[in-house]
Design an enzyme around this catalytic site. Structure first.
Site, PDB file in Angstrom:
ATOM      1  N   HIS A 133      -4.030  14.793 -45.500  1.00 44.73           N
ATOM      2  CA  HIS A 133      -5.285  15.276 -46.509  1.00 44.73           C
ATOM      3  C   HIS A 133      -6.246  14.418 -46.497  1.00 44.73           C
ATOM      4  O   HIS A 133      -7.178  14.382 -47.276  1.00 44.73           O
ATOM      5  CB  HIS A 133      -4.419  15.398 -48.115  1.00 44.73           C
ATOM      6  CG  HIS A 133      -3.473  16.455 -48.198  1.00 44.73           C
ATOM      7  ND1 HIS A 133      -2.613  17.019 -47.282  1.00 44.73           N
ATOM      8  CD2 HIS A 133      -3.684  17.283 -49.266  1.00 44.73           C
ATOM      9  CE1 HIS A 133      -2.269  18.017 -47.675  1.00 44.73           C
ATOM     10  NE2 HIS A 133      -2.788  18.327 -48.973  1.00 44.73           N
ATOM     11  N   GLU A 138     -10.185  28.877 -48.896  1.00 44.50           N
ATOM     12  CA  GLU A 138     -11.608  28.139 -48.613  1.00 44.50           C
ATOM     13  C   GLU A 138     -12.810  28.763 -47.879  1.00 44.50           C
ATOM     14  O   GLU A 138     -13.934  28.655 -48.214  1.00 44.50           O
ATOM     15  CB  GLU A 138     -11.305  26.628 -47.976  1.00 44.50           C
ATOM     16  CG  GLU A 138     -10.451  25.771 -48.826  1.00 44.50           C
ATOM     17  CD  GLU A 138      -9.040  26.444 -48.454  1.00 44.50           C
ATOM     18  OE1 GLU A 138      -8.603  27.162 -47.774  1.00 44.50           O
ATOM     19  OE2 GLU A 138      -8.047  25.459 -49.255  1.00 44.50           O
ATOM     20  N   HIS A 176     -26.031  44.125 -27.222  1.00 43.82           N
ATOM     21  CA  HIS A 176     -24.805  44.802 -27.587  1.00 43.82           C
ATOM     22  C   HIS A 176     -25.203  46.325 -27.875  1.00 43.82           C
ATOM     23  O   HIS A 176     -25.487  46.737 -29.039  1.00 43.82           O
ATOM     24  CB  HIS A 176     -24.102  44.341 -28.579  1.00 43.82           C
ATOM     25  CG  HIS A 176     -23.637  42.906 -28.406  1.00 43.82           C
ATOM     26  ND1 HIS A 176     -24.412  41.961 -28.505  1.00 43.82           N
ATOM     27  CD2 HIS A 176     -22.371  42.271 -27.891  1.00 43.82           C
ATOM     28  CE1 HIS A 176     -23.989  40.859 -28.074  1.00 43.82           C
ATOM     29  NE2 HIS A 176     -22.721  41.068 -27.995  1.00 43.82           N
TER      30      HIS A 176
END
Lengths: 725, 725
Positions: free
Chosen positions: B525, B464, B64
């Site tokens: 869950h 999270e 890149h």
């Protein structure tokens, strides 16, 4: 194209008159005689939602009462005054969608479904006439096989538009629904025939607002100027660990203005007139999505738990419920009480409005069918999850070619050949289409953009997680949707992939750059454990085709799935196209695994099995063994899940139990291959992360060479002979 | 506590004088004789970075080039004028951190490491005197075993502070580093002894800005008022699919203001004086993090690729490189040219400044050691990844108890017992601490907040993914960090967990609610495939202890890990505490699997194996079988990875090959258990998603009952006898 930063609440557009007028709200001053004497029918309905929720959580001794208590006035206002939804036919295609992204507040939705008299539908979406949620179902909240599970589940309870619970998923899915609304309108609407003009509402909480997936989805929704999308944010300043001051002090409204949304604040969630005003303004806002920030009080009315995290995720307790009911002016000992007049009130509100809107829609569709039979036919097939005629009419075949092509490239050809005959197959990539080769290249496909919603190439931006949820939202609106990224980034979108599997949605995830074979981008980009992680998700069909013709067959499988997501796992590097005259037909892909090359004489002494790019290694070693006079078999095994669905006889014919000399080879974790090689077989796979280098060097470094496979095969043969001797 | 929305560029605070003055920048007008005659030394250095990057990508034929060409002036300005970093000791603890979150621009960093003369360090962090990156390494960019892999890899190349490439990870990790900086300062600094006062810089691009993890991390950084954090956002308006107009039109600056950051715009990335001014202002801003938006041109100077996505991810081509070099006034045919004076210039800038700062720091530490020997001892142990004396001095033991306690609860006791003697063990949960029980409850622990950075309980909010990356950032600053959520939400943070494993960081992920046993929250869950997904990640140690004493031993293992993350998988529901007088000691946990209960007489007829909550079922059935006079064995198998590390003799002693009657039981996907039960064994596990119901009903529904296990065990015994007969 520029998105204006803030169009504000007074924004009006020329399309405004296109939206049907809202029925006048029922007269709030028209009082009903409730259990505690005269009170407004609004309060009565709202408190019924509250008390049903409290009672159900208490009875289950598990659940989340606080948010239903806080948001009862909001859901009441939305459903009773605005939602274009017919309880008698909850899957009517042009209904407004309601998503409860803070799914733990499920009793809010179940109470509403019950009170609004939503009917159940069967597997084909036909109303059964039974109630979606009875008062008895509510009494069995969170019990086994209940219609009222802990979090709302799509497919289990009619009227639940999408499964929610994992935070942020509902918000992002609602963006997919809003995009679907725009696409459907552009694709189907014709002068005099507005078939699609629905809005999408989502309730969300602080948790949704903190999750990254919500940020991704909100940014994209603003970019796409989805004026049919309205989120109502329950700002109660309480999370499980305590006050939001602990971890969340950003200015949410300012953030959404930065995304290009319109933002309104309703200072008190109990103020239904102000809420109605905000929703009314949303309905007049056509060029940007709307966020309504509703300041609320979790556990509203419960004297000791109001505004505390204790109201979030546990029953209030009998005494606290009694006190809350006293506050509401409710009979303290009544449980699961629905006062007279409440159900009737909903029938006169959402019921009557929904019925009339749907009736008018059905009449429009009738006339449309006469004028636009082809489009009407598409619409019908879409709704029934049927495939368009001739979708597979131009599937390519690929001639043998030792050089071959990357499976991402063959997939591009196949996908385009299908899409040209499949008008509602749409999708895109998380800013990787030039690499994943998932762009629909024929001219009519076009791009889906803010001002061109009929395009079929979506641009999700570098937002994999939102992408996964958005394709779920598209699929929930009956669009056949695909998304795409590198296999490694399936990790970024896993929760959405899982939710699609749980809902049984036929989305297609196209994952390229499927192994260390991607080369020099190195271990951060080289998947190792991703394939087994996807295989482990219940309901998903993963397919890792070995050559161009397997890609064709894989797409055949994928397109025919009706209730399962598929993960199509493709290579960056070229794969030889096998000579199907010499070897078996690729049609075996449909059975998950098949004998690609077999012993020319006698029983094979060894079985080599693999998927994707490693099958060519098996074939190469097979040829060498045959030259040495050693009988061998190659099993191509693109899909474990499909193979496991076959009967024992077929499975044993592919992997005969008495041939114990077996080698598997796959450029991924070896976990799970034991099943197929048995306890004495050999597994060649990845036992570490990859490395940055040209592919040739990597194959050598990590042992994916004909020499290594040949040695393993011979060792297996020797071991088996020794044992037999 | 309120975070002010916008403190702006002129914000000054009383602490300002606390920061050391920056060395004056070298005189930019002091020209050097470069290859094309007189040019400023700044330009010469900048163009050296550019041309090295272009040449390396071209030579590798992969990589890149565009971003290094654009950001060369920015990295030059930051490193040469500001970064408090000693190239002679790149792991000096109080160095400023530099993170390249847009890791694909790796050549930007490698060029800088080379030119600044950064030295290599050995495994213990001691400088070796060798160069971290030689010009030869650059010539071997992206080749096998190169010091310059495709994306920067921590541990492989000295001076690389964290592995980057998967977008957003670097940004979020940098927030962890900045939190570490604040915590270290609060914990170690004393009057007259400022041991920690470093800043954290991260470069990021459009992709980082779109990823949800970055939003999560930015929101938390604003909340925590991390004035030691500066992100420099490369706004080039180009992504892989084309112009950002395709998918990204939000107002990033406004968004960050909403997060509570200070924002500056540098209109031209080539304007090093304006950039220096912005960084200078950052250094005077102490109460909020800073975002500097640098408007840049990808592929700067390449006449045909400038400002195009073609400059992003492929070599420019020989001719385009030639033209770009002509634009720079560079010798067109020179490759990998470092003009005279460039290395010397860096030595006089960053080199001299870094050396002096570190020398002063070392002197301070010497004096500190005399005055604060205990703290100095902690600092030394931390830096060497050693454990504090007596960390395990108060580990509890648990008496037999048929009722027992949840492993999340026993873990809370163990964790607190350790933490009380382990001052740099810190962590928290994603708004679930009351459920995961991960709070450090002793008074001295306290909370980590914007105004109280010495606290040890972190509050990540419902974020999270950022949490996973933040603990990586803490670990990179030598803090022993843990995080926590429900096992299902490991999916939300998987990319960060993986990166921690790739870097070999000893973070601890505590995942509770580890199975359908969590009950009524239902299938959204209830984890099914999460455990196997974590087991499949190379390098991670997963542990699912069966009772309270196994929890103790699991923590012993976890704390001793130096180069691996651990996932501690714990139950929500109570688990009986086994009678260790009757059964084997829990010390076997350290070996991954051990014989918990064995045949009282003779060889066992069947082996039942499991993990976590299912081991109690095995023990119950064992007792029943013994009563029936059937000899059985129970193998508790908390960690597959640890078991696989044992020698063959031990493994065969636990699972003797000649006992083929085997049953595994685990409330998760059965994938992988074949390895231990063999091709004839039985596996009891989850073959679908779970369901919302009380645990008792779920155990029955999904077959986790003594009856089911007993039947499977007897069937196995019968099968094995039949075969033997």
């Amino acid at each position: 194209m520029k998105t204006p930063l803030y169009l504000g609440p007074r924004e009006k557009t020329v399309e405004e008159s296109a939206k049907p007028k809202i029925a006048a709200p029922p007269d709030a001053s028209q009082a009903a005689t409730g259990p505690q004497g005269r009170r407004s029918i609004d309060r009565l309905c709202i408190d019924t939602i509250r008390t049903l929720s409290m009672d159900a959580v208490q009875q289950a001794n598990s659940g989340h009462p606080g948010t239903p208590m806080a948001l009862a006035p909001v859901i009441y206002t939305l459903w009773q005054r605005f939602l274009r939804f017919d309880p008698a036919d909850p899957t009517w295609p042009d209904r407004d969608r309601f998503v409860l992204s803070n799914g733990h507040a499920s009793m809010l939705l179940y109470s509403m479904l019950h009170l609004a008299g939503v009917t159940a539908v069967d597997d084909r979406g036909e109303p059964t006439g039974e109630a979606a949620v009875t008062i008895d179902d509510i009494k069995h909240f969170r019990e086994i096989d209940s219609k009222c599970p802990g979090h709302p589940e799509y497919g289990l309870t009619s009227g639940v538009e999408t499964t929610t619970g994992p935070l942020g998923q509902g918000c992002a899915t609602s963006v997919g629904m809003a995009m679907a609304g725009r696409w459907l309108a552009q694709h189907f609407n014709r002068p005099d025939f507005v078939l699609f003009d629905h809005d999408v509402y989502a309730f969300c909480g602080d948790g949704d607002m903190m999750e990254g997936i919500t940020s991704e989805a909100a940014s994209l929704a603003g970019h796409l100027m989805l004026g049919n999308l309205c989120w109502i944010y329950d700002s109660n300043r309480i999370t499980i660990e305590g006050h939001t001051d602990l971890a969340f002090s950003e200015d949410v409204a300012a953030r959404f203005l930065a995304y290009g949304w319109s933002v309104h604040r309703v200072g008190d969630a109990n103020d239904i007139e102000r809420m109605a005003e905000a929703i009314e303004i949303f309905r007049r806002t056509h060029k940007v999505p709307t966020l309504i920030v509703a300041e609320s009080h979790i556990g509203y009315g419960a004297p000791h738990k109001h505004d505390t995290s204790a109201a979030h995720g546990e029953p209030l307790g009998e005494e606290e419920i009694r006190l809350a009911k006293r506050n509401y002016g409710w009979p303290e000992d009544a449980k699961f009480l629905v006062p007279d007049g409440v159900r009737e009130h909903f029938r006169r509100g959402i019921g009557r409005r929904g019925h009339e809107l749907r009736k008018a829609w059905l009449a429009r569709v009738e006339a449309y069918r006469a004028r636009h039979p082809d489009l009407a036919g598409q619409l019908e097939k879409m709704q029934k999850c049927e495939l368009p005629d001739g979708w597979d009419g131009e599937l390519p075949g690929f001639a043998a070619d030792p050089k071959g092509l990357a499976s991402r490239d063959s997939s591009a050809k196949v996908q385009n050949a299908i899409a040209a005959h499949f008008p509602w197959l749409i999708g895109g990539a998380a800013d990787l289409a030039p690499s994943t080769k998932t762009r629909l290249t024929f001219e009519a496909a076009g791009d889906f953009e803010a001002d061109k919603y009929g395009g079929r190439n979506l641009h999700f931006g570098i937002r994999e997680h939102a992408m996964g949820a958005i394709v779920n939202g598209l699929a929930l609106s009956k669009i056949r949707a695909y998304d795409s990224s590198f296999l490694i980034f399936s990790d970024y979108m896993k929760p959405a992939i899982r939710l699609g599997a749980l809902m049984g949605l036929p989305v297609v995830h196209i994952f390229t750059h499927d192994s260390i074979g991607l080369g020099q981008d190195g271990p951060t980009h080289q998947p190792v454990e991703q394939l087994i992680s996807l295989r482990a998700v219940p309901g998903i069909v993963t397919l890792r085709p070995a050559d161009a013709n397997e890609v064709v067959e894989a797409w055949r499988v994928v397109i025919r799935l009706k209730h399962q997501p598929a993960c199509l796992v493709l290579s960056r590097q070229p794969l030889p196209t096998f000579d199907r005259k010499r070897y078996a037909s690729a049609a075996g892909v449909a059975r998950g695994a098949y004998v690609l090359a077999d012993a020319e004489k006698g029983r094979p002494a060894v079985i080599m099995m693999g998927t994707g790019s490693e099958v060519a290694l098996c074939v190469e070693v097979y040829e060498r063994l045959e030259q040495e006079g050693i009988a061998a078999r190659v099993v191509s095994m693109p899909s474990w899940e499909l193979f496991e669905q076959q009967d024992r006889a077929y499975r044993d014919s592919v992997l005969p139990p008495d041939i114990t000399a077996r080698v598997s080879i796959e450029e991924g974790s070896v976990i799970g291959w034991d099943r197929y090689v048995g306890s004495t077989g050999a597994m060649i796979g990845m036992h570490s992360f990859g490395s940055s280098a040209p592919i040739k060097d990597l194959m050598k470094k990590f042992g994916f060479t004909p020499e290594k496979l040949l040695a393993a095969a011979k060792q297996q043969i020797a071991r088996a002979r020794e044992k037999a001797a």
